[in-house]
Design a protein around this motif. Sequence first.
Motif, short mmCIF file in Angstrom:
data_model
loop_
_atom_site.label_atom_id
_atom_site.label_comp_id
_atom_site.label_asym_id
_atom_site.label_seq_id
_atom_site.Cartn_x
_atom_site.Cartn_y
_atom_site.Cartn_z
N ALA A 124 -1.75 -1.22 -6.75
CA ALA A 124 -2.80 -0.20 -6.86
C ALA A 124 -3.54 -0.02 -5.55
O ALA A 124 -3.87 1.10 -5.16
CB ALA A 124 -3.78 -0.58 -7.97
N THR A 125 -3.78 -1.11 -4.84
CA THR A 125 -4.47 -1.05 -3.55
C THR A 125 -3.64 -0.26 -2.55
O THR A 125 -4.16 0.59 -1.83
CB THR A 125 -4.73 -2.47 -3.00
OG1 THR A 125 -5.51 -3.18 -3.94
CG2 THR A 125 -5.43 -2.43 -1.67
N LYS A 126 -2.34 -0.52 -2.52
CA LYS A 126 -1.45 0.18 -1.60
C LYS A 126 -1.38 1.68 -1.96
O LYS A 126 -1.43 2.53 -1.08
CB LYS A 126 -0.05 -0.44 -1.65
CG LYS A 126 0.95 0.14 -0.71
CD LYS A 126 0.76 -0.37 0.69
CE LYS A 126 1.93 0.01 1.56
NZ LYS A 126 1.95 -0.71 2.81
N LEU A 127 -1.28 1.99 -3.26
CA LEU A 127 -1.19 3.39 -3.68
C LEU A 127 -2.47 4.15 -3.37
O LEU A 127 -2.42 5.29 -2.92
CB LEU A 127 -0.88 3.47 -5.18
CG LEU A 127 0.51 3.02 -5.59
CD1 LEU A 127 0.65 3.06 -7.10
CD2 LEU A 127 1.58 3.86 -4.93
N SER A 128 -3.61 3.53 -3.58
CA SER A 128 -4.86 4.23 -3.31
C SER A 128 -5.07 4.45 -1.82
O SER A 128 -5.61 5.46 -1.41
CB SER A 128 -6.05 3.47 -3.91
OG SER A 128 -6.22 2.23 -3.27
N SER A 129 -4.59 3.51 -0.99
CA SER A 129 -4.73 3.70 0.46
C SER A 129 -3.73 4.73 0.99
O SER A 129 -3.97 5.38 1.99
CB SER A 129 -4.56 2.37 1.20
OG SER A 129 -3.24 1.91 1.11
#
Length: 117
Positions: A102-107
Motif C-alpha cells: 500500500a505504501t508503494k502504491l500510494s507513493s
Amino acid sequence: MVRDLVSEAHRSLAICGAFFYMIFYVYILFSSLANKYYVGYTGDKLSARLQKHNSNHKGFTGKYNDWILVYSEEFETKSGAMSRERQIKSWKSRKEIEKLIATKLSSAGSEQLIRTQ
C-alpha cells in the motif's frame, strides 16, 4: 566479458557510463486463487520471472497460474536483494506485507500490475 554479459538476454542489465551492472529485484506476487503472497528475489527481468511462476512447475507457485506482481524494489547487488527478501519474509505477517504494498502504491500514484497469460 562484456559481450557475454550482453548476450544473456534473460538478465537485467543497466548501463551507467562505461560500466555494465546487474539489477536485482525483490518482488511480491499475489495469487487470488490461493489468496497468498509470495516473496522472492531475482536478477532476471520481472516479466520473465513472473512468467516462470505462472508456468506449470514443481514448487509453491507452480500450483497456481494467476500470480500477479504487486510490488518490487531494485537493488544494485545480489546480496542487497537477498537481505531485503529475508527481511520481508522474517515479518511472517500478511498485514505488514500489505502495508508495504500500500505504501508503494500510494507513493506511485497508481496501481501497476503485470499480468501474463
